[in-house]
Design a protein around this motif. Structure first.
Motif, PDB file in Angstrom:
ATOM      1  N   UNK A 306      75.112 -62.933 -27.213  1.00 16.80           N
ATOM      2  CA  UNK A 306      74.762 -61.521 -27.042  1.00 16.80           C
ATOM      3  C   UNK A 306      74.772 -61.182 -25.559  1.00 16.80           C
ATOM      4  N   UNK A 307      75.466 -60.128 -25.209  1.00 20.87           N
ATOM      5  CA  UNK A 307      75.495 -59.643 -23.830  1.00 20.87           C
ATOM      6  C   UNK A 307      74.880 -58.258 -23.767  1.00 20.87           C
ATOM      7  N   UNK A 308      74.093 -58.026 -22.728  1.00 21.56           N
ATOM      8  CA  UNK A 308      73.562 -56.690 -22.456  1.00 21.56           C
ATOM      9  C   UNK A 308      74.189 -56.196 -21.164  1.00 21.56           C
ATOM     10  N   UNK A 309      74.944 -55.106 -21.289  1.00 22.40           N
ATOM     11  CA  UNK A 309      75.580 -54.494 -20.135  1.00 22.40           C
ATOM     12  C   UNK A 309      74.837 -53.227 -19.752  1.00 22.40           C
ATOM     13  N   UNK A 310      74.840 -52.926 -18.472  1.00 21.95           N
ATOM     14  CA  UNK A 310      74.378 -51.635 -18.000  1.00 21.95           C
ATOM     15  C   UNK A 310      75.599 -50.839 -17.568  1.00 21.95           C
ATOM     16  N   UNK A 311      75.787 -49.711 -18.226  1.00 20.19           N
ATOM     17  CA  UNK A 311      76.960 -48.876 -17.968  1.00 20.19           C
ATOM     18  C   UNK A 311      76.543 -47.584 -17.291  1.00 20.19           C
ATOM     19  N   UNK A 312      77.321 -47.163 -16.306  1.00 21.91           N
ATOM     20  CA  UNK A 312      77.123 -45.854 -15.702  1.00 21.91           C
ATOM     21  C   UNK A 312      77.819 -44.833 -16.588  1.00 21.91           C
ATOM     22  N   UNK A 313      77.085 -43.864 -17.134  1.00 18.41           N
ATOM     23  CA  UNK A 313      77.687 -42.953 -18.120  1.00 18.41           C
ATOM     24  C   UNK A 313      78.760 -42.039 -17.541  1.00 18.41           C
ATOM     25  N   UNK A 314      78.799 -41.878 -16.215  1.00 21.07           N
ATOM     26  CA  UNK A 314      79.796 -40.997 -15.615  1.00 21.07           C
ATOM     27  C   UNK A 314      81.022 -41.759 -15.119  1.00 21.07           C
ATOM     28  N   UNK A 315      80.804 -42.899 -14.507  1.00 22.41           N
ATOM     29  CA  UNK A 315      81.957 -43.668 -14.028  1.00 22.41           C
ATOM     30  C   UNK A 315      82.543 -44.560 -15.116  1.00 22.41           C
ATOM     31  N   UNK A 316      81.701 -44.918 -16.100  1.00 22.78           N
ATOM     32  CA  UNK A 316      82.158 -45.806 -17.151  1.00 22.78           C
ATOM     33  C   UNK A 316      82.145 -47.270 -16.771  1.00 22.78           C
ATOM     34  N   UNK A 317      81.720 -47.582 -15.550  1.00 20.54           N
ATOM     35  CA  UNK A 317      81.692 -48.967 -15.094  1.00 20.54           C
ATOM     36  C   UNK A 317      80.496 -49.708 -15.676  1.00 20.54           C
ATOM     37  N   UNK A 318      80.673 -51.001 -15.952  1.00 16.68           N
ATOM     38  CA  UNK A 318      79.641 -51.812 -16.594  1.00 16.68           C
ATOM     39  C   UNK A 318      79.319 -53.047 -15.768  1.00 16.68           C
ATOM     40  N   UNK A 319      78.085 -53.499 -15.921  1.00 16.54           N
ATOM     41  CA  UNK A 319      77.660 -54.737 -15.278  1.00 16.54           C
ATOM     42  C   UNK A 319      76.870 -55.565 -16.276  1.00 16.54           C
ATOM     43  N   UNK A 320      77.259 -56.818 -16.435  1.00 15.11           N
ATOM     44  CA  UNK A 320      76.529 -57.725 -17.313  1.00 15.11           C
ATOM     45  C   UNK A 320      75.218 -58.102 -16.649  1.00 15.11           C
ATOM     46  N   UNK A 321      74.089 -57.875 -17.357  1.00 16.66           N
ATOM     47  CA  UNK A 321      72.799 -58.210 -16.750  1.00 16.66           C
ATOM     48  C   UNK A 321      72.058 -59.324 -17.492  1.00 16.66           C
ATOM     49  N   UNK A 322      72.272 -59.440 -18.810  1.00 15.85           N
ATOM     50  CA  UNK A 322      71.600 -60.497 -19.571  1.00 15.85           C
ATOM     51  C   UNK A 322      72.584 -61.072 -20.591  1.00 15.85           C
ATOM     52  N   UNK A 323      72.628 -62.391 -20.671  1.00 15.44           N
ATOM     53  CA  UNK A 323      73.406 -63.076 -21.714  1.00 15.44           C
ATOM     54  C   UNK A 323      72.469 -64.041 -22.436  1.00 15.44           C
ATOM     55  N   UNK A 324      72.479 -63.963 -23.767  1.00 14.70           N
ATOM     56  CA  UNK A 324      71.687 -64.886 -24.581  1.00 14.70           C
ATOM     57  C   UNK A 324      72.634 -65.588 -25.547  1.00 14.70           C
TER      58      UNK A 324
END
Length: 735
Positions: A306-324
């Protein structure tokens, strides 16, 4: 002498009429002896009150969390102006509670989803207006500022602006049945990930994010529909019809999910750049308190990452912050109970072998493991920012029991519900008070109000009326027990014996089980027995001379990952063996007739009934399998592959875990029951399995229900089913 004999006879008749009677099957199937609970509780924003629909469905009433006393009426169908409504079927409050969405004319779709006609109730002026004039709506949601409502109709997202006289606009236009869904999940995502809404507003109410499911390439499945009765479908009076929908069986193509954002002011739609595996899932999206951070939770197809990404809703860019990750699979609690705070994230994980609470920064750095030990956190309730206190439900002390706990910032733990049994809680929004529901094997639900130190403030419901009523009834004797396997493993079970149990007699036994991964039928709870109502069905059977037993075998829940996941890639083998071993052990008890033991179950329990009756050791004289999967190749991708991977990857597991493979070994008198309109476990399972039995020369009985889904209910259906089931055991297990 004749007069004396007549007098004695009349006295005996009178005494017989006064004797205690067992619950009747009609009382069981109609629920007339069901314990009272308090349902539909919604904590209000002030932290002091909660709201609830009145029993007659005509009002929404406000109650005090401290006293339980009525503190006012929020809505009343009799006095509201603008629309003539009969009753409230559900409601959704705006964040500031100045408006309420009133749900009416509810029409179910699948397990979680439904359409309804919603009305906007404005508290200040006591008026009702339709949410939309364009047809029924699905999953409406207020924006955080309360000025917008988004909903889905016909697979498309719509937006209503309350500050502009309720003007409605359509956000998406490509939604189409059996092709594209916007903002709602398809069948398999809804069923197996347990949700019905796939969109959310940003914290500043400026953006709307949603999942788009493209199911165009998913294979279709159809089942017939007939006129039937209760309800009668007159459209099929002359010719039968059919329902066709997208259902991906194990190994087949799933829908393709993508995440999109909609800028409400500019009306610009963007696709979020999620690095999702080619065949991955998106079981949840949720805006965090930061309006520029959309949390997107993803799973690979094996569901072991499971990956939790944080996405910027305007740019659409994502960053992985947690992996389980897990050696076998990630449980649904991981993505279902993630909670986001302004500076932190709470996550449940089994990474140390038991389900525990982990505390992260908003950027994904692990701060600490909040709970630890050989027990499971069942529910994360919340975190009090002022005191740094965590509240949760766990089964610490025994997998058969649960309690509500709090742990402060220094790690000091307090049990808030010391009463032994099963506890669940609904907390006020400020976490200062909670409503607790407690029960155990012998005690119906007791519902109390408490403060966050566990102090009892008021008892709202103790089911005294039911306890008094049951005290005059002839109920079976219930008890919990442990059962040893030959390898030393201890299994938990419950038993219901006749009220007039005589240990010198030999009794026939009906074994009930479910046995599915992570399930738990054996708890110290009133929700015991198939009907979850104090084992009343089992008490009825006890009055008919049966002992009923339930044993949770390997693969069931509450005992950590190793016990639960030992069936991975091999569903049906250990589970069946454990029921056979349990029957053999029961047969050694002096009061059980080992030659008259039956087994039954519903859904996965039906599958395991077939597997246990075909295990090779002829211990079961009779069995009933209701709505049973008979080959995992026929069942859906998400559930099946979570535990079995795909048929291509695990052909041996699918072959050995199929009831059809073992049909030639079936022993005992079998009754098969299935609904013809089962959208979950298709009637196909019964059709193909019975053909295997026929070709193996095995006789069996069968009961089919027209137009009934996986739950098999409606009109007299449930009573008919359990009469049929009971008669089967009477015929084949009674001497």
């Amino acid at each position: 002498m004749k007069r004396l004999t007549l007098l004695i006879t009349l006295c005996l008749i009178a005494l017989t009429g006064m004797a205690q009677t067992a619950p009747s099957l009609r009382e069981v199937t109609e629920g007339t002896l069901r314990a009272r609970r308090i349902n539909g509780v919604n904590p209000l924003a002030d932290g002091l009150h909660y709201a609830q629909i009145s029993p007659d469905g005509e009002r929404i009433v406000k109650y005090s969390f401290k006293t339980g006393e009525e503190a006012g009426v929020i809505f009343d169908v009799k006095t509201a102006r603008g629309q003539d409504l009969k009753r409230v079927e559900g409601y959704i409050m705006s964040p500031d509670e100045s408006r309420i969405l009133i749900q009416t004319q509810t029409t179910p779709i699948y397990r979680h989803s439904f359409t309804a006609e919603y009305y906007i109730y404005t508290v200040k002026n006591n008026t009702l207006t339709p949410l939309s004039e364009g047809g029924p709506q699905q999953v409406p949601l207020f924006s955080p500022d309360g000025n917008l409502i988004a909903f889905v109709r016909n697979n498309n997202l719509h937006l209503v602006k309350l500050l502009f006289d309720g003007s409605e606009s359509q956000v998406t236009t490509d939604g189409e049945f059996n092709h594209v869904l916007n903002g709602i999940p398809d069948w398999v995502n809804e069923e197996e990930f347990g949700y019905s809404r796939a969109f959310d507003f940003s914290a500043d109410s400026k953006m709307l994010a949603y999942i788009r499911f493209d199911e165009t390439e998913v294979p279709q499945f159809s089942f017939p529909l007939y006129k039937g009765l209760m309800p009668e479908q007159t459209a099929y009076a002359d010719y039968p019809g059919a329902y066709t929908y997208k259902y991906p069986v194990a190994g087949m193509k799933n829908s393709r999910p993508t995440v999109h954002t909609f800028d409400i002011k500019s009306r610009v739609t963007r696709k979020v750049d999620i690095p999702l595996d080619e065949e991955g899932y998106i079981p949840r999206i949720k805006f965090t308190p930061n309006p520029d951070a959309l949390a997107v939770m993803t799973l690979n197809r094996h569901q072991d990452r499971m990956d939790i990404y944080m996405a910027n809703p305007r740019s659409g860019l994502c960053k992985l912050i947690i992996r389980d990750e897990a050696p076998q699979y990630i449980k649904t609690e991981a993505y279902d109970q993630v909670q986001f705070y302004p500076e932190n994230i709470a996550l449940l994980s089994e990474r140390d072998g038991y389900n525990h609470l982990y505390w992260y920064t908003a950027g994904g750095n692990l701060l600490r493991q909040v709970t630890s030990g050989e027990f499971e956190v069942k529910n994360f309730i919340g975190w009090d920012r002022k005191t740094g206190t965590f509240y949760y439900e766990s089964n610490e002390g025994s997998p058969l029991r649960s309690a509500i706990y709090k742990t402060d910032s220094k790690g000091r733990k307090t049990c808030l519900t010391p009463e032994a049994g099963t506890n669940s809680a609904i907390f006020s929004t400020d976490l200062t008070h909670f409503m607790n529901t407690h029960s155990n094997l012998q005690t119906p639900y007791v519902i109390t109000l408490r403060d966050n130190n566990g102090k009892l403030l008021k008892t709202l419901e103790d089911n005294a009326a039911l306890r008094n009523k049951l005290a005059s009834r002839r109920l079976g004797e219930k008890e919990l027990f442990t059962l040893p396997l030959p390898d030393g493993t201890q299994l938990n079970g419950w038993m219901v014996r006749p009220a007039d149990f005589d240990p010198s007699k030999k009794y026939p036994v009906i074994m009930y089980q479910y046995s599915g991964p992570g399930s738990q039928e054996v708890k110290d709870s009133w929700a015991t027995g198939f009907c979850r109502d104090g084992a009343l069905l089992e008490s009825y059977w006890a009055s008919q001379g049966f002992i009923t037993v339930c044993v949770d075998g390997r693969g069931t829940g509450g005992r950590g990952a190793a016990f639960e996941k030992c069936t991975y890639l091999n569903l049906g083998i250990k589970e069946a063996k454990d029921q056979v071993e349990a029957a053999i052990h029961l047969g050694t008890l002096p009061y059980i007739d080992k030659t008259r033991i039956g087994i039954w179950g519903w859904s996965y329990g039906g599958f395991n009934t077939l597997m246990a009756m075909s295990e090779g050791r002829p211990v079961f004289k009779a069995g009933v399998a209701v709505a049973a999967p008979t080959s995992w190749k026929f069942y859906d991708t998400v559930y099946t592959e979570r535990y079995m991977r795909t048929p291509k990857e695990n052909s041996h597991g699918y072959e050995q875990g199929s009831a059809m493979t073992h049909a030639h070994k079936l022993n005992g008198e079998l009754l098969l029951i299935h609904g013809m309109a089962d959208d979950n476990v298709h009637f196909r399972n019964l059709a193909e399995y019975t053909e295997a039995l026929v070709q193996a020369g095995k006789q069996f009985d069968m009961q089919v229900y027209t137009n009934r889904n996986h739950s098999i209910f409606g009109g007299e259906t449930r009573h008919h089913l359990f009469t049929r089931l009971t008669n089967h055991f009477k015929e084949h297990l009674k001497p």
